[in-house]
Design a protein around this motif. Structure first.
Motif, PDB file in Angstrom:
ATOM      1  N   TYR A  24       0.818  -1.214   0.000  1.00 12.19           N
ATOM      2  CA  TYR A  24       0.000   0.000   0.000  1.00 12.19           C
ATOM      3  C   TYR A  24       0.857   1.273   0.000  1.00 12.19           C
ATOM      4  O   TYR A  24       0.322   2.388   0.081  1.00 12.19           O
ATOM      5  N   ALA A  25       2.176   1.135  -0.114  1.00 13.24           N
ATOM      6  CA  ALA A  25       3.073   2.281   0.031  1.00 13.24           C
ATOM      7  C   ALA A  25       2.813   3.363  -1.020  1.00 13.24           C
ATOM      8  O   ALA A  25       3.064   4.538  -0.776  1.00 13.24           O
ATOM      9  N   ARG A  26       2.304   2.978  -2.180  1.00 11.44           N
ATOM     10  CA  ARG A  26       2.079   3.944  -3.252  1.00 11.44           C
ATOM     11  C   ARG A  26       0.654   4.487  -3.260  1.00 11.44           C
ATOM     12  O   ARG A  26       0.248   5.180  -4.182  1.00 11.44           O
ATOM     13  N   PRO A  86      -5.756   9.854   1.446  1.00  8.89           N
ATOM     14  CA  PRO A  86      -5.345  10.675   2.594  1.00  8.89           C
ATOM     15  C   PRO A  86      -5.558   9.994   3.942  1.00  8.89           C
ATOM     16  O   PRO A  86      -4.992  10.422   4.943  1.00  8.89           O
ATOM     17  N   THR A  87      -6.369   8.936   3.971  1.00  7.05           N
ATOM     18  CA  THR A  87      -6.644   8.249   5.246  1.00  7.05           C
ATOM     19  C   THR A  87      -6.431   6.746   5.092  1.00  7.05           C
ATOM     20  O   THR A  87      -7.386   5.969   5.119  1.00  7.05           O
ATOM     21  N   PRO A  88      -5.194   6.287   4.943  1.00 11.63           N
ATOM     22  CA  PRO A  88      -4.947   4.844   4.767  1.00 11.63           C
ATOM     23  C   PRO A  88      -5.293   4.074   6.031  1.00 11.63           C
ATOM     24  O   PRO A  88      -4.982   4.500   7.144  1.00 11.63           O
ATOM     25  N   LEU A  89      -5.962   2.943   5.859  1.00 15.05           N
ATOM     26  CA  LEU A  89      -6.399   2.156   7.018  1.00 15.05           C
ATOM     27  C   LEU A  89      -5.234   1.498   7.739  1.00 15.05           C
ATOM     28  O   LEU A  89      -5.355   1.103   8.894  1.00 15.05           O
ATOM     29  N   GLN A  90      -4.081   1.368   7.076  1.00 17.77           N
ATOM     30  CA  GLN A  90      -2.949   0.705   7.714  1.00 17.77           C
ATOM     31  C   GLN A  90      -2.454   1.469   8.945  1.00 17.77           C
ATOM     32  O   GLN A  90      -1.871   0.881   9.855  1.00 17.77           O
ATOM     33  N   THR A 117     -11.073   0.976  -2.876  1.00 14.67           N
ATOM     34  CA  THR A 117     -12.056   0.182  -2.131  1.00 14.67           C
ATOM     35  C   THR A 117     -12.013  -1.271  -2.580  1.00 14.67           C
ATOM     36  O   THR A 117     -11.917  -1.559  -3.772  1.00 14.67           O
ATOM     37  N   CYS A 118     -12.084  -2.171  -1.620  1.00 17.62           N
ATOM     38  CA  CYS A 118     -12.057  -3.599  -1.917  1.00 17.62           C
ATOM     39  C   CYS A 118     -13.170  -4.304  -1.148  1.00 17.62           C
ATOM     40  O   CYS A 118     -13.357  -4.039   0.050  1.00 17.62           O
ATOM     41  N   ASP A 132      -7.366   0.671   0.618  1.00 17.45           N
ATOM     42  CA  ASP A 132      -7.557   1.774   1.558  1.00 17.45           C
ATOM     43  C   ASP A 132      -8.851   1.649   2.357  1.00 17.45           C
ATOM     44  O   ASP A 132      -8.921   2.120   3.487  1.00 17.45           O
ATOM     45  N   LYS A 133      -9.839   1.035   1.770  1.00 20.62           N
ATOM     46  CA  LYS A 133     -11.112   0.790   2.453  1.00 20.62           C
ATOM     47  C   LYS A 133     -11.552  -0.630   2.119  1.00 20.62           C
ATOM     48  O   LYS A 133     -11.592  -1.011   0.946  1.00 20.62           O
TER      49      LYS A 133
END
Length: 420
Positions: A94-96, A100-104, A186-187, A354-355
């Motif tokens: 997910y580094a790339r 603005p609000t990464p769940l990690q 979104t996944c 991200d979501k």
């Protein structure tokens, strides 16, 4: 007679004494001169000891053109060393992300039963991992957790075919379908639980950027409830065979097929590596119990090598050891218990998207619904011995309550008697 007997005994004692002397001298000379006997075995042993005692980590290059490489850092071992609680370190998938609000960030703040959350644990296997060093580190671990009982040549022959950029990242849709900058990816991870029956979640599922499915992912006839898209199908060779055998009458003959579908192997047995090789080369399986079987036999179509992905044993072992360790794991055979295919898919999404929304998984009122959304009559779900679904159910609710993912739940009356 006495003299003869005495001499006989003395000779016997002398032989034993000479043997001991030779053993002691031989050991001393071997250590003193450090004879280079069996260098391959010696290298493997030293690497294994380094892994266990000094927390050895591989430094893996992610992309050929990456300017920045994430270096390994020593990570505290939280369980017995023979469980393999040490891992490679790579740039997170997910580094790339431009969200603005990464769940990690939220995952890193949670307390995990097995120890610290590791954002850089490798998720996927590809050609860069086909090295003697990685083999030596993974060789002690069984089944999906490593390469115990597998030869380096068998593993390498499969992994060296996973050399494209698409094999190295989980989310690889064509550029015209990728989300724009500042968009949160979104996944939807779609299980097969009966809670989806008459749920009308099809459009919601298909609206996600990516849709993950697994096992007996039956779509035809249930589109309104489970959607139509599949971007990623998670499976093991044995799991796919079992699904085809058990649920053929329900409508499952092959995994979902579409231009956007990627096939994510969870390598539990040798057969997974042999099948990866056959798929990548579009040839018959050339080794193992599936020898001479075609790719069409498994998938119903040919599969481009760029559509293949393979889960890394480090990631699977990390999930078992830290994210969802079973009670008394160290006292039980570690090669039996492993997270379910659905759990692997969920955490692959949590490490890439991200979501994340998960639908068709166990909830507190799962007994209100049949085991599967395609059941014709009610059947209570049974828990296999090699998974811990009660623990997984608790974890999904915890992550939902923490705002890390969205768990689909229902409070309405049982619907299992309704017709499809």
């Amino acid at each position: 007679m006495v003299l003869t007997g005495t001499c006989h005994m003395s000779t016997k004692h002398l032989l034993i004494l000479n043997s001991l002397v030779f053993i002691i001298l031989g050991t001393y000379i071997f250590k003193m001169f450090d004879f280079p006997l069996m260098p391959d075995l010696r290298s493997r042993i030293s690497k294994t000891q380094n892994d266990d005692d000094q927390k050895y980590y591989d430094i893996i290059r992610i992309m050929p053109n990456d300017a920045q490489l994430y270096k390994s850092t020593k990570q505290a071992i939280t369980t017995n060393s023979w469980l393999g609680d040490s891992y490679g370190s790579e740039e997170p998938l997910y580094a790339r992300s431009t969200c603005p609000t990464p769940l990690q960030n939220q995952l890193g703040k949670l307390d995990w039963p097995g120890g610290k959350f590791l954002p850089s644990v490798p998720v996927l296997l590809w050609s860069q991992h086909a090295t003697p060093e990685v083999y030596a580190r993974l060789a002690p671990h069984h089944r999906s957790m490593g390469w115990y009982g597998r030869t380096l040549s068998d593993v390498s022959e499969a992994l060296q075919l996973l050399k494209e950029k698409e094999n190295r990242v989980l989310l690889d849709l064509p550029s015209n379908k990728r989300p724009q900058d500042n968009h949160c990816i979104t996944c939807a991870v779609v299980g097969n639980g009966g809670i989806l029956r008459k749920s009308a979640q099809g459009k919601n599922i298909d609206a996600h950027d990516y849709v993950f499915r697994m096992n007996a992912a039956i779509i035809k006839g249930y589109e309104q409830d489970v959607g139509t898209r599949t971007t990623h199908y998670f499976f093991s060779r044995n799991g796919l065979g079992n699904a085809k055998g058990l649920y053929r009458k329900a409508g499952f003959t092959f995994p979902p097929i579409s231009n956007e579908t990627r096939y994510v192997f969870i390598p539990v047995h040798d057969k997974d590596y042999y099948l990866v090789k056959a798929v990548a080369l579009n040839r018959l399986v050339d080794k193992g119990p599936d020898i001479s079987k075609s790719v069409m036999f498994f998938f119903g179509t040919t599969v481009n090598a760029k559509k293949i992905k393979m889960m890394h044993p480090d990631f699977l072992r990390y999930l078992r050891n830290r994210i969802m360790p079973k009670k008394n794991l160290a006292q039980k055979k570690p090669d039996i218990y492993r997270p379910s295919t659905g759990a692997v898919a969920i955490f692959a999404a949590l490490y890439s998207c991200d979501k994340v929304s998960i639908l068709g998984f166990l909830t507190e009122n799962s007994n209100n619904f049949s085991s599967y959304y395609f059941d014709r009559t009610y059947s209570k779900y049974t828990y296999p011995a090699d998974h811990s679904f009660t623990q997984e159910k608790t974890l999904w609710k915890r992550l939902h309550d923490a705002g890390v993912l969205q768990l689909f739940t229902r409070s309405d009356a049982p619907v299992w008697l309704a017709n499809p």
